[in-house]
Design a protein around this motif. Structure first.
Motif, PDB file in Angstrom:
ATOM      1  N   MET A 128       0.848  -1.175   0.000  1.00  0.00           N
ATOM      2  CA  MET A 128       0.000   0.000   0.000  1.00  0.00           C
ATOM      3  C   MET A 128       0.889   1.231   0.000  1.00  0.00           C
ATOM      4  SD  MET A 128      -3.413   0.784   2.136  1.00  0.00           S
ATOM      5  CE  MET A 128      -2.855   1.046   3.780  1.00  0.00           C
ATOM      6  N   HIS A 129       0.465   2.270  -0.724  1.00  0.00           N
ATOM      7  CA  HIS A 129       1.236   3.500  -0.844  1.00  0.00           C
ATOM      8  C   HIS A 129       0.903   4.458   0.288  1.00  0.00           C
ATOM      9  CE1 HIS A 129       2.581   2.222  -4.735  1.00  0.00           C
ATOM     10  NE2 HIS A 129       1.355   2.119  -5.173  1.00  0.00           N
ATOM     11  N   GLU A 130       1.904   5.272   0.602  1.00  0.00           N
ATOM     12  CA  GLU A 130       1.676   6.349   1.567  1.00  0.00           C
ATOM     13  C   GLU A 130       0.657   7.321   0.984  1.00  0.00           C
ATOM     14  OE1 GLU A 130       5.332   8.412   2.253  1.00  0.00           O
ATOM     15  OE2 GLU A 130       6.425   6.594   2.768  1.00  0.00           O
ATOM     16  N   THR A 131       0.105   8.158   1.835  1.00  0.00           N
ATOM     17  CA  THR A 131      -0.776   9.217   1.350  1.00  0.00           C
ATOM     18  C   THR A 131       0.018  10.134   0.441  1.00  0.00           C
ATOM     19  OG1 THR A 131      -2.013   9.116   3.415  1.00  0.00           O
ATOM     20  CG2 THR A 131      -2.283  11.103   2.071  1.00  0.00           C
ATOM     21  N   ARG A 132      -0.570  10.473  -0.685  1.00  0.00           N
ATOM     22  CA  ARG A 132       0.127  11.327  -1.645  1.00  0.00           C
ATOM     23  C   ARG A 132       0.087  12.777  -1.206  1.00  0.00           C
ATOM     24  NH1 ARG A 132      -2.074   8.461  -7.061  1.00  0.00           N
ATOM     25  NH2 ARG A 132      -0.509   6.832  -7.105  1.00  0.00           N
ATOM     26  N   THR A 133       1.241  13.399  -1.256  1.00  0.00           N
ATOM     27  CA  THR A 133       1.317  14.837  -1.019  1.00  0.00           C
ATOM     28  C   THR A 133       1.268  15.532  -2.377  1.00  0.00           C
ATOM     29  OG1 THR A 133       3.740  14.750  -1.057  1.00  0.00           O
ATOM     30  CG2 THR A 133       2.673  14.597   1.096  1.00  0.00           C
ATOM     31  N   PRO A 134       0.779  16.756  -2.429  1.00  0.00           N
ATOM     32  CA  PRO A 134       0.733  17.466  -3.710  1.00  0.00           C
ATOM     33  C   PRO A 134       2.145  17.646  -4.283  1.00  0.00           C
ATOM     34  CG  PRO A 134      -0.574  18.603  -2.044  1.00  0.00           C
ATOM     35  CD  PRO A 134       0.190  17.523  -1.340  1.00  0.00           C
ATOM     36  N   LEU A 135       2.225  17.600  -5.605  1.00  0.00           N
ATOM     37  CA  LEU A 135       3.506  17.771  -6.282  1.00  0.00           C
ATOM     38  C   LEU A 135       3.865  19.249  -6.375  1.00  0.00           C
ATOM     39  CD1 LEU A 135       3.037  15.308  -9.274  1.00  0.00           C
ATOM     40  CD2 LEU A 135       4.328  14.917  -7.172  1.00  0.00           C
ATOM     41  N   ASP A 136       5.113  19.566  -6.095  1.00  0.00           N
ATOM     42  CA  ASP A 136       5.591  20.911  -6.365  1.00  0.00           C
ATOM     43  C   ASP A 136       6.373  20.883  -7.682  1.00  0.00           C
ATOM     44  OD1 ASP A 136       8.174  19.952  -5.813  1.00  0.00           O
ATOM     45  OD2 ASP A 136       8.253  20.864  -3.819  1.00  0.00           O
ATOM     46  N   GLY A 175      17.671  12.157  -3.779  1.00  0.00           N
ATOM     47  CA  GLY A 175      17.368  10.762  -3.462  1.00  0.00           C
ATOM     48  C   GLY A 175      16.168  10.622  -2.543  1.00  0.00           C
ATOM     49  N   ARG A 176      16.080  11.498  -1.535  1.00  0.00           N
ATOM     50  CA  ARG A 176      14.928  11.441  -0.621  1.00  0.00           C
ATOM     51  C   ARG A 176      13.638  11.777  -1.360  1.00  0.00           C
ATOM     52  NH1 ARG A 176      18.703  13.630   2.977  1.00  0.00           N
ATOM     53  NH2 ARG A 176      17.954  15.755   2.631  1.00  0.00           N
ATOM     54  N   ARG A 177      13.682  12.777  -2.243  1.00  0.00           N
ATOM     55  CA  ARG A 177      12.481  13.119  -3.020  1.00  0.00           C
ATOM     56  C   ARG A 177      12.078  11.934  -3.902  1.00  0.00           C
ATOM     57  NH1 ARG A 177      10.371  18.524  -4.244  1.00  0.00           N
ATOM     58  NH2 ARG A 177      11.383  19.990  -2.848  1.00  0.00           N
ATOM     59  N   ARG A 178      13.055  11.315  -4.560  1.00  0.00           N
ATOM     60  CA  ARG A 178      12.768  10.163  -5.420  1.00  0.00           C
ATOM     61  C   ARG A 178      12.112   9.058  -4.592  1.00  0.00           C
ATOM     62  NH1 ARG A 178      16.566   6.954  -9.576  1.00  0.00           N
ATOM     63  NH2 ARG A 178      17.777   8.844  -9.388  1.00  0.00           N
ATOM     64  N   GLN A 179      12.680   8.752  -3.434  1.00  0.00           N
ATOM     65  CA  GLN A 179      12.120   7.706  -2.575  1.00  0.00           C
ATOM     66  C   GLN A 179      10.701   8.042  -2.126  1.00  0.00           C
ATOM     67  OE1 GLN A 179      15.112   7.451   0.480  1.00  0.00           O
ATOM     68  NE2 GLN A 179      16.143   5.725  -0.520  1.00  0.00           N
ATOM     69  N   ARG A 180      10.452   9.309  -1.799  1.00  0.00           N
ATOM     70  CA  ARG A 180       9.106   9.717  -1.377  1.00  0.00           C
ATOM     71  C   ARG A 180       8.117   9.539  -2.518  1.00  0.00           C
ATOM     72  NH1 ARG A 180       6.577  14.314  -2.337  1.00  0.00           N
ATOM     73  NH2 ARG A 180       8.453  15.556  -2.652  1.00  0.00           N
TER      74      ARG A 180
END
Length: 157
Positions: free
Chosen positions: A1-9, A42-47
């Motif tokens: 299951m995926h985490e809740t999606r945050t809006p894209l900047d 890398g952290r953004r990619r992982q998120r």
């Protein structure tokens, strides 16, 4: 299951576009393109992966190099539209390697299939020996691709 999606900047969108161009890009190169440190990139990619924006990575292969000389779109119209017929056709589609993608549609055709075959004989066998004999299939119509002036691209992010 995926985490809740945050809006894209805007940086997320640029990162996703870069991944679509080159899925093997390093965090160093990604950070350089985005004006971020490699660890931030890398952290953004992982998120974005964890939140389900990235469904997976893969290589694009050359059909001609693999002796897949015929690309076609095949429209399939069902004779009846019950849930069992749909499940049965979907199971058939999933078992055929030459069917690389499939969509259900509104309109006259119920399914649109994108297929790659080694030759016209193989396409003919797929249509006449596999699809048309299926009990839920009423009609099949194919369009053979002559040329592809625009190759598949990434999504507009």
């Amino acid at each position: 299951m995926h985490e809740t999606r945050t809006p894209l900047d805007e940086t997320d969108r640029r990162l996703l576009a870069a991944l679509q161009r080159d899925s093997q890009i390093t965090n160093d190169a990604l950070g350089s393109q985005l004006n971020l440190s490699p660890s931030q990139a890398g952290r953004r990619r992982q998120r974005l992966e964890a939140q389900g924006y990235v469904l997976g990575y893969g290589a694009r292969l050359d059909p001609e190099a693999l002796d897949l000389a015929v690309q076609a779109f095949v429209q399939v119209q069902l004779s009846t539209h019950g849930p069992e017929q749909g499940k049965s056709v979907t199971r058939l589609i999933e078992t055929r390697r030459e069917i690389v993608s499939a969509w259900t549609l509104t309109g006259e055709a119920d399914y649109l299939l994108r297929v790659y075959c080694e030759d016209l004989g193989a396409l003919n066998r797929l249509i006449h020996e596999v699809l048309l004999p299926h009990p839920a299939v009423a009609r099949v119509q194919s369009q053979i691709v002559m040329d592809q002036p625009k190759r598949d691209t990434g999504l507009p992010v």
